[in-house]
Design a protein around this motif. Structure first.
Motif, PDB file in Angstrom:
ATOM      1  N   ILE A 241       0.854  -1.194   0.000  1.00 25.84           N
ATOM      2  CA  ILE A 241       0.000   0.000   0.000  1.00 25.84           C
ATOM      3  C   ILE A 241       0.890   1.244   0.000  1.00 25.84           C
ATOM      4  O   ILE A 241       1.815   1.357   0.802  1.00 25.84           O
ATOM      5  N   LEU A 242       0.596   2.190  -0.896  1.00 25.49           N
ATOM      6  CA  LEU A 242       1.427   3.379  -1.034  1.00 25.49           C
ATOM      7  C   LEU A 242       1.298   4.294   0.181  1.00 25.49           C
ATOM      8  O   LEU A 242       2.258   4.510   0.924  1.00 25.49           O
ATOM      9  N   PHE A 243       0.103   4.858   0.386  1.00 23.64           N
ATOM     10  CA  PHE A 243      -0.161   5.695   1.562  1.00 23.64           C
ATOM     11  C   PHE A 243      -0.910   4.836   2.581  1.00 23.64           C
ATOM     12  O   PHE A 243      -2.117   4.619   2.453  1.00 23.64           O
ATOM     13  N   LYS A 244      -0.181   4.333   3.552  1.00 26.63           N
ATOM     14  CA  LYS A 244      -0.793   3.389   4.484  1.00 26.63           C
ATOM     15  C   LYS A 244      -0.812   3.912   5.906  1.00 26.63           C
ATOM     16  O   LYS A 244       0.027   4.717   6.304  1.00 26.63           O
ATOM     17  N   ALA A 245      -1.812   3.415   6.639  1.00 26.16           N
ATOM     18  CA  ALA A 245      -1.920   3.747   8.054  1.00 26.16           C
ATOM     19  C   ALA A 245      -0.897   2.943   8.830  1.00 26.16           C
ATOM     20  O   ALA A 245      -0.610   1.788   8.491  1.00 26.16           O
ATOM     21  N   GLU A 246      -0.358   3.538   9.865  1.00 23.27           N
ATOM     22  CA  GLU A 246       0.617   2.844  10.701  1.00 23.27           C
ATOM     23  C   GLU A 246      -0.085   1.762  11.521  1.00 23.27           C
ATOM     24  O   GLU A 246      -1.192   1.958  12.025  1.00 23.27           O
ATOM     25  N   THR A 247       0.561   0.617  11.624  1.00 19.93           N
ATOM     26  CA  THR A 247       0.039  -0.468  12.450  1.00 19.93           C
ATOM     27  C   THR A 247       1.056  -0.787  13.540  1.00 19.93           C
ATOM     28  O   THR A 247       2.266  -0.679  13.322  1.00 19.93           O
ATOM     29  N   TYR A 248       0.551  -1.193  14.683  1.00 15.37           N
ATOM     30  CA  TYR A 248       1.408  -1.467  15.824  1.00 15.37           C
ATOM     31  C   TYR A 248       1.073  -2.835  16.416  1.00 15.37           C
ATOM     32  O   TYR A 248      -0.108  -3.198  16.497  1.00 15.37           O
ATOM     33  N   PRO A 249       2.084  -3.593  16.809  1.00 10.28           N
ATOM     34  CA  PRO A 249       1.808  -4.890  17.443  1.00 10.28           C
ATOM     35  C   PRO A 249       1.156  -4.693  18.806  1.00 10.28           C
ATOM     36  O   PRO A 249       1.418  -3.701  19.496  1.00 10.28           O
ATOM     37  N   LEU A 250       0.315  -5.631  19.188  1.00 10.30           N
ATOM     38  CA  LEU A 250      -0.344  -5.551  20.490  1.00 10.30           C
ATOM     39  C   LEU A 250       0.665  -5.752  21.620  1.00 10.30           C
ATOM     40  O   LEU A 250       1.644  -6.483  21.467  1.00 10.30           O
ATOM     41  N   ILE A 251       0.425  -5.071  22.737  1.00 10.95           N
ATOM     42  CA  ILE A 251       1.225  -5.310  23.938  1.00 10.95           C
ATOM     43  C   ILE A 251       1.063  -6.769  24.340  1.00 10.95           C
ATOM     44  O   ILE A 251      -0.004  -7.363  24.146  1.00 10.95           O
ATOM     45  N   PHE A 252       2.101  -7.362  24.904  1.00  6.32           N
ATOM     46  CA  PHE A 252       2.149  -8.811  25.113  1.00  6.32           C
ATOM     47  C   PHE A 252       0.941  -9.334  25.869  1.00  6.32           C
ATOM     48  O   PHE A 252       0.391 -10.381  25.518  1.00  6.32           O
ATOM     49  N   TYR A 253       0.466  -8.615  26.908  1.00  9.89           N
ATOM     50  CA  TYR A 253      -0.662  -9.141  27.679  1.00  9.89           C
ATOM     51  C   TYR A 253      -1.974  -9.035  26.896  1.00  9.89           C
ATOM     52  O   TYR A 253      -2.859  -9.889  27.024  1.00  9.89           O
ATOM     53  N   LYS A 254      -2.097  -8.003  26.056  1.00 13.85           N
ATOM     54  CA  LYS A 254      -3.283  -7.889  25.204  1.00 13.85           C
ATOM     55  C   LYS A 254      -3.289  -8.983  24.144  1.00 13.85           C
ATOM     56  O   LYS A 254      -4.341  -9.542  23.820  1.00 13.85           O
ATOM     57  N   ARG A 255      -2.091  -9.261  23.610  1.00 13.67           N
ATOM     58  CA  ARG A 255      -1.979 -10.338  22.622  1.00 13.67           C
ATOM     59  C   ARG A 255      -2.317 -11.685  23.256  1.00 13.67           C
ATOM     60  O   ARG A 255      -3.007 -12.517  22.644  1.00 13.67           O
ATOM     61  N   TRP A 256      -1.859 -11.906  24.503  1.00 17.56           N
ATOM     62  CA  TRP A 256      -2.155 -13.159  25.203  1.00 17.56           C
ATOM     63  C   TRP A 256      -3.646 -13.301  25.466  1.00 17.56           C
ATOM     64  O   TRP A 256      -4.227 -14.370  25.257  1.00 17.56           O
ATOM     65  N   LEU A 257      -4.298 -12.209  25.921  1.00 23.86           N
ATOM     66  CA  LEU A 257      -5.736 -12.246  26.180  1.00 23.86           C
ATOM     67  C   LEU A 257      -6.535 -12.461  24.896  1.00 23.86           C
ATOM     68  O   LEU A 257      -7.534 -13.190  24.886  1.00 23.86           O
ATOM     69  N   LYS A 258      -6.080 -11.847  23.806  1.00 23.82           N
ATOM     70  CA  LYS A 258      -6.765 -12.022  22.532  1.00 23.82           C
ATOM     71  C   LYS A 258      -6.661 -13.461  22.053  1.00 23.82           C
ATOM     72  O   LYS A 258      -7.646 -14.050  21.582  1.00 23.82           O
ATOM     73  N   ASN A 259      -5.466 -14.041  22.167  1.00 26.71           N
ATOM     74  CA  ASN A 259      -5.287 -15.445  21.766  1.00 26.71           C
ATOM     75  C   ASN A 259      -6.119 -16.381  22.643  1.00 26.71           C
ATOM     76  O   ASN A 259      -6.672 -17.373  22.148  1.00 26.71           O
ATOM     77  N   LEU A 260      -6.207 -16.051  23.925  1.00 28.69           N
ATOM     78  CA  LEU A 260      -7.011 -16.875  24.832  1.00 28.69           C
ATOM     79  C   LEU A 260      -8.490 -16.800  24.463  1.00 28.69           C
ATOM     80  O   LEU A 260      -9.174 -17.832  24.416  1.00 28.69           O
ATOM     81  N   ALA A 261      -8.982 -15.603  24.175  1.00 32.62           N
ATOM     82  CA  ALA A 261     -10.396 -15.441  23.792  1.00 32.62           C
ATOM     83  C   ALA A 261     -10.696 -16.151  22.480  1.00 32.62           C
ATOM     84  O   ALA A 261     -11.806 -16.660  22.270  1.00 32.62           O
ATOM     85  N   ASN A 262      -9.706 -16.214  21.596  1.00 31.47           N
ATOM     86  CA  ASN A 262      -9.903 -16.863  20.294  1.00 31.47           C
ATOM     87  C   ASN A 262      -9.761 -18.383  20.358  1.00 31.47           C
ATOM     88  O   ASN A 262      -9.921 -19.058  19.345  1.00 31.47           O
ATOM     89  N   THR A 263      -9.470 -18.915  21.543  1.00 31.16           N
ATOM     90  CA  THR A 263      -9.325 -20.364  21.681  1.00 31.16           C
ATOM     91  C   THR A 263     -10.624 -21.086  21.347  1.00 31.16           C
ATOM     92  O   THR A 263     -10.618 -22.152  20.713  1.00 31.16           O
ATOM     93  N   PHE A 264     -11.761 -20.513  21.772  1.00 28.46           N
ATOM     94  CA  PHE A 264     -13.067 -21.123  21.541  1.00 28.46           C
ATOM     95  C   PHE A 264     -14.014 -20.111  20.897  1.00 28.46           C
ATOM     96  O   PHE A 264     -13.767 -18.900  20.940  1.00 28.46           O
ATOM     97  N   SER A 265     -15.105 -20.631  20.371  1.00 26.99           N
ATOM     98  CA  SER A 265     -16.165 -19.762  19.862  1.00 26.99           C
ATOM     99  C   SER A 265     -16.953 -19.202  21.038  1.00 26.99           C
ATOM    100  O   SER A 265     -16.830 -19.668  22.177  1.00 26.99           O
ATOM    101  N   SER A 266     -17.787 -18.188  20.769  1.00 28.82           N
ATOM    102  CA  SER A 266     -18.594 -17.595  21.836  1.00 28.82           C
ATOM    103  C   SER A 266     -19.551 -18.619  22.443  1.00 28.82           C
ATOM    104  O   SER A 266     -19.804 -18.594  23.656  1.00 28.82           O
ATOM    105  N   THR A 267     -20.043 -19.548  21.628  1.00 27.45           N
ATOM    106  CA  THR A 267     -20.964 -20.576  22.121  1.00 27.45           C
ATOM    107  C   THR A 267     -20.270 -21.500  23.123  1.00 27.45           C
ATOM    108  O   THR A 267     -20.831 -21.839  24.172  1.00 27.45           O
TER     109      THR A 267
END
Length: 260
Positions: A111-137
């Motif tokens: 992408i030529l003119f792109k928005a800056e992206t930043y990696p998640l802080i380690f604890y946010k990344r861990w919580l996100k991966n944990l939440a994605n372990t299962f479906s909401s059901t």
């Protein structure tokens, strides 16, 4: 009268018997399109392959593999906006797939003119991966089972004659209650992720000027090219307010956005 009823009954019976045939025919048609699209991709006919993949999606069929293949086909055809759209849709279906995330990161570099992206802080990344372990059901089911366990432990605590056992049941019940509440939080969080429609991809031939307000007369803040992922914050008439990861905000005409 009886003859007429028999006639209608026969028609209804024939229609009911034909439904499975129609469904099977549609399934075979989708499978045939998929095989043909994969063959076109292997032959280097990426735009034609993407068109066939699109037909399958329009017919109501979707999967991680289909969205991922569409993203690859559009990327090879140099359509970055379409590629990013379908990669992001694939990621919604399989949020822990490293190949999809890799392709998103790789396509983002184009992408030529792109928005800056930043990696998640380690604890946010861990919580996100944990939440994605299962479906909401599944998270909600776990919360329900743990809640029943907590009730059982509370019952044992109230009616156990042994003081040491009551103490053990108290702490175990408290722990089960805490984990149950945590599962409920993950269930609602994952449900919101599964159903979120507040992100979009920019589609435009030329770089767009992001305005300070919802009008052409507003001052230009910065530019963004097609393929950028933005968060939809507000909508007014034919304009949409967007947010970026670096907290930049601005207004863009809604016609240039396609929701993920």
């Amino acid at each position: 009268m009886n003859h007429s009823l028999k006639h209608y009954f026969l028609i209804l019976l024939l229609l009911a018997l034909s439904f499975p045939l129609f469904a099977q025919q549609e399934e075979l048609s989708a499978a045939a399109y998929l095989m043909q699209a994969n063959q076109l991709y292997e032959e280097g006919k990426y735009q034609q392959a993407a068109t066939l993949y699109q037909k399958i999606e329009v017919a109501g069929e979707t999967s991680t593999k289909l969205q991922y293949n569409m993203g690859n086909a559009y990327f090879k055809a140099n359509d970055i906006a379409q590629a990013m759209l379908h990669y992001e849709r694939a990621l919604q279906l399989s949020p822990k797939d490293p190949d999809i995330q890799h392709n998103i990161d790789f396509a983002h570099k184009s992408i030529l003119f792109k928005a800056e992206t930043y990696p998640l802080i380690f604890y946010k990344r861990w919580l996100k991966n944990l939440a994605n372990t299962f479906s909401s059901t599944i998270w909600l089911l776990l919360a329900t089972l743990l809640a029943w366990l907590a009730f059982y432990l509370a019952y044992r605590f109230l009616y156990s004659p042994n003081r040491d056992q009551r103490k053990r049941f108290f702490f175990l019940g408290g722990f089960a209650t805490f984990i149950s509440l945590l599962c409920i939080v993950f269930a609602f969080t994952k449900y919101s992720w599964e159903n979120q429609r507040n992100y979009a991809i920019i589609f435009a031939k030329d770089p767009l000027q992001i305005k300070t307000g919802p009008s052409e007369d507003s001052q230009t803040q910065f530019k963004l090219s097609a393929g950028n992922k933005v968060k939809i914050a507000d909508e007014l008439d034919d304009w949409t307010k967007i947010l970026l990861e670096d907290d930049k905000a601005g207004w863009i005409e809604s016609k240039y956005l396609v929701r993920i």
